[in-house]
Design a protein around this motif. Structure first.
Motif, PDB file in Angstrom:
ATOM      1  N   SER A  27       2.331  12.619   0.987  1.00  0.00           N
ATOM      2  CA  SER A  27       2.081  11.306   0.392  1.00  0.00           C
ATOM      3  C   SER A  27       2.308  10.186   1.406  1.00  0.00           C
ATOM      4  O   SER A  27       1.563   9.202   1.425  1.00  0.00           O
ATOM      5  CB  SER A  27       2.974  11.102  -0.830  1.00  0.00           C
ATOM      6  N   GLN A  36      -2.854   6.721   6.220  1.00  0.00           N
ATOM      7  CA  GLN A  36      -4.309   6.700   6.350  1.00  0.00           C
ATOM      8  C   GLN A  36      -4.915   5.529   5.587  1.00  0.00           C
ATOM      9  O   GLN A  36      -5.881   4.905   6.046  1.00  0.00           O
ATOM     10  CB  GLN A  36      -4.902   8.019   5.842  1.00  0.00           C
ATOM     11  N   GLU A  37      -4.343   5.202   4.438  1.00  0.00           N
ATOM     12  CA  GLU A  37      -4.846   4.060   3.674  1.00  0.00           C
ATOM     13  C   GLU A  37      -4.589   2.747   4.424  1.00  0.00           C
ATOM     14  O   GLU A  37      -5.442   1.857   4.453  1.00  0.00           O
ATOM     15  CB  GLU A  37      -4.170   4.026   2.307  1.00  0.00           C
ATOM     16  N   ASP A  94      -2.533  -8.854  -2.495  1.00  0.00           N
ATOM     17  CA  ASP A  94      -2.952  -7.473  -2.582  1.00  0.00           C
ATOM     18  C   ASP A  94      -2.935  -7.039  -4.030  1.00  0.00           C
ATOM     19  O   ASP A  94      -2.138  -7.528  -4.825  1.00  0.00           O
ATOM     20  CB  ASP A  94      -2.026  -6.575  -1.750  1.00  0.00           C
ATOM     21  N   VAL A  96       0.834  -1.198   0.000  1.00  0.00           N
ATOM     22  CA  VAL A  96       0.000   0.000   0.000  1.00  0.00           C
ATOM     23  C   VAL A  96       0.872   1.252   0.000  1.00  0.00           C
ATOM     24  O   VAL A  96       0.613   2.217  -0.733  1.00  0.00           O
ATOM     25  CB  VAL A  96      -0.951  -0.005   1.210  1.00  0.00           C
ATOM     26  N   ARG A 122      -7.123   2.508   7.177  1.00  0.00           N
ATOM     27  CA  ARG A 122      -8.445   2.143   6.663  1.00  0.00           C
ATOM     28  C   ARG A 122      -8.530   0.649   6.387  1.00  0.00           C
ATOM     29  O   ARG A 122      -9.525  -0.005   6.726  1.00  0.00           O
ATOM     30  CB  ARG A 122      -8.740   2.914   5.373  1.00  0.00           C
ATOM     31  N   ARG A 123      -7.470   0.080   5.810  1.00  0.00           N
ATOM     32  CA  ARG A 123      -7.472  -1.352   5.546  1.00  0.00           C
ATOM     33  C   ARG A 123      -7.552  -2.149   6.855  1.00  0.00           C
ATOM     34  O   ARG A 123      -8.264  -3.148   6.944  1.00  0.00           O
ATOM     35  CB  ARG A 123      -6.215  -1.737   4.769  1.00  0.00           C
ATOM     36  N   ARG A 181       1.052   4.047  -3.078  1.00  0.00           N
ATOM     37  CA  ARG A 181       0.713   5.467  -2.915  1.00  0.00           C
ATOM     38  C   ARG A 181       1.891   6.357  -3.291  1.00  0.00           C
ATOM     39  O   ARG A 181       1.727   7.359  -4.000  1.00  0.00           O
ATOM     40  CB  ARG A 181       0.291   5.741  -1.462  1.00  0.00           C
ATOM     41  N   ASP A 212      -2.395  -3.880  -5.296  1.00  0.00           N
ATOM     42  CA  ASP A 212      -1.775  -2.606  -5.598  1.00  0.00           C
ATOM     43  C   ASP A 212      -0.882  -2.655  -6.831  1.00  0.00           C
ATOM     44  O   ASP A 212      -0.804  -1.716  -7.595  1.00  0.00           O
ATOM     45  CB  ASP A 212      -0.951  -2.108  -4.395  1.00  0.00           C
ATOM     46  N   GLU A 224      -0.669  10.132   3.678  1.00  0.00           N
ATOM     47  CA  GLU A 224      -1.825   9.551   2.984  1.00  0.00           C
ATOM     48  C   GLU A 224      -1.711   8.030   2.924  1.00  0.00           C
ATOM     49  O   GLU A 224      -2.712   7.314   3.067  1.00  0.00           O
ATOM     50  CB  GLU A 224      -1.932  10.132   1.576  1.00  0.00           C
ATOM     51  N   ALA A 225      -0.495   7.540   2.715  1.00  0.00           N
ATOM     52  CA  ALA A 225      -0.286   6.094   2.739  1.00  0.00           C
ATOM     53  C   ALA A 225      -0.622   5.529   4.118  1.00  0.00           C
ATOM     54  O   ALA A 225      -1.211   4.439   4.234  1.00  0.00           O
ATOM     55  CB  ALA A 225       1.156   5.765   2.366  1.00  0.00           C
TER      56      ALA A 225
END
Length: 477
Positions: A73, A79-80, A292, A49, A83-84, A53, A294, A76-77
């Protein structure tokens, strides 16, 4: 001066681990190493992930915004990853380290968290640029451990900072550095730096000129040291395009992706020799790692069933609401039809939904179908729709009028005679008047009939022509 990078990325699963949780990315503007943590169903996802990102930054970025862009960035990674972990319970506790270099013009932005490392070879001297965010490093900074003690400490891999589920608000080490032609950067996971000393790293970086061959040599050194962890290494040389000699090939700009973020994530170790053979004999059959999407277009990802179940429940609720609304509307409709014999008032729709009847009789009237004209009867049998009950009752009232208008009028009853009894000729007389049904008429008509030779019978005298005999003597008259 035009700056470019000549780079190579390599990764190996090692001799002990059954899957590779490291990920690496090398491009013309971006270098990243991410070391995942969290077991089979976590570490590889977290590092993938993060790489997915950050890979979006591998393009021209204004030098004035380079540090802020890289920091944004990375967050943001994070936060991703959070979330997962929230959406997929089997990923709870996943996390990853990050060591990233973003180039813009003649500068590098460096972002670091965890214990992956960045080394710089400049002017024949190799230095460690980043500092590990580990418990042992803290003890070293406080002077409670020596370098020799730190290398043998049992908690040397315990991380104090990392991206992911264990740290919702990570603290990054950020810096801006010049990009000097002739510099050689090395980014690696702790699977390499934990087994290969700084002196050996320095010697290898100086001896092997080709970045790909140098990265492979460093990985082989880690494998020979036992390879207990995944090993990832990126080598990047800073070159001045204006100083390339005639015929020298310009650096490639095609990105290289390795480790769990790559399509060949399940590649076996590249180790050889007795150590590799012994590890192959003792290593257990690998579990299937968490997949995954990605960086994979071939294999579908495993997802939590809850989002799909929630969406299905919402869809069922919406459909149920629509059906109930349609049914409620249908029950406000009326129509006039028949039960085969009489006119009937129905509530609902005249159409049925498969085996389900959409109407029910409300009133069976006294209007018989056979009393209606043929055209009207066909209309009733085909049903007559109404917008409400009042309209339907008006239709029934009109049908009732039509039915009454088609019935025969009642037969007339003859009136009784005024004063006459039965006539002498067999008809009912009205005292000298004309007979209603072919009886004897008045006296003149009787005389005429008696004179008619066609009658063939003696004439019947009228009451006025009869002679009443005189009374006997002695009787009162």
């Amino acid at each position: 001066m035009s700056i470019a990078l000549r780079y190579a990325a390599r990764s190996d699963v090692g001799l002990v681990r059954s899957n590779n949780q490291d990920s690496g990315y090398a491009g013309s503007h971006l270098l990243v190493v991410a070391d995942g943590m969290g077991g089979h169903a976590g570490g590889d996802v977290a590092s993938s992930v993060a790489i997915g990102r950050l890979a979006q930054l591998d393009s021209e970025t204004p030098a004035s915004d380079i540090v802020a862009t890289l920091e944004e960035s990375v967050l943001e990674a994070n936060q991703e990853i959070l979330r997962r972990a929230r959406d997929e319970p089997q990923l709870r506790g996943l996390g990853t380290t990050i060591t990233a270099l973003l180039r813009a013009e003649g500068k590098f932005a460096l972002a670091h968290i965890g214990d992956s490392r960045a080394y710089l070879l400049r002017e024949d001297e190799t230095t460690q640029v980043t500092k590990d965010h580990t418990f042992v490093q803290r003890l070293l900074d406080e002077g409670r451990l020596t370098e020799e003690e730190a290398e043998r400490h049992p908690q040397r891999s315990v991380l104090m900072r990392v991206l992911g589920d264990v740290d919702a608000d990570p603290e990054l080490d950020l810096s801006l550095r010049p990009a000097h032609p002739g510099d050689r950067w090395m980014l690696c996971s702790d699977g390499l730096s934990g087994l290969v000393s700084l002196d050996t790293i320095d010697a290898t970086l100086k001896e092997i000129e080709d970045p790909g061959a140098c990265a492979e040599a460093l990985i082989q050194l880690a494998l020979k040291g036992g390879g207990p962890d995944n090993i990832t290494c990126i080598i990047a040389d800073v070159v001045d395009l204006d100083e390339l000699t005639r015929g020298e090939e310009a650096p490639s700009t095609a990105p290289q992706i390795v480790g769990s973020a790559a399509r060949n994530r399940h590649a076996p170790t590249a180790a050889s020799g007795p150590a590799a053979k012994a590890a192959a004999l003792t290593r257990e059959e690998p579990d299937v790692p968490y997949e995954d999407e990605d960086f994979s277009e071939d294999e579908p990802p495993r997802r939590s069933p809850w989002p799909a179940l929630v969406a299905l429940m919402l869809l069922i609720a919406v459909l149920g609401g629509v059906l109930w609304g349609g049914y409620a509307w249908s029950q406000r409709q009326y129509y006039v039809g028949s039960d085969g014999t009489n006119v009937v008032l129905y509530q609902g729709l005249s159409q049925d939904l498969g085996p389900i009847s959409m109407s029910e009789p409300v009133e069976v009237t006294d209007i018989a179908l056979e009393d209606l004209p043929e055209v009207t009867r066909q209309q009733v049998e085909s049903t007559i729709s109404a917008s409400d009950r009042a309209s339907a009752e008006q239709i029934i009232a009109r049908l009732e009028q039509v039915a009454l208008s088609t019935q025969d009028p009642p037969a007339l009853t003859p009136a009784p005679s005024d004063a006459g009894g039965a006539s002498d000729a067999g008809g009912a007389s009205d005292d000298g008047g004309a007979s209603d049904a072919g009886g004897a008429g008045d006296a003149d008509d009787a005389d005429d009939a008696g004179d008619d030779p066609a009658q063939g019978a003696d004439p019947v005298p009228s009451r006025t022509d009869r002679t009443i005999p005189p009374p006997d003597e002695g009787e009162e008259t």
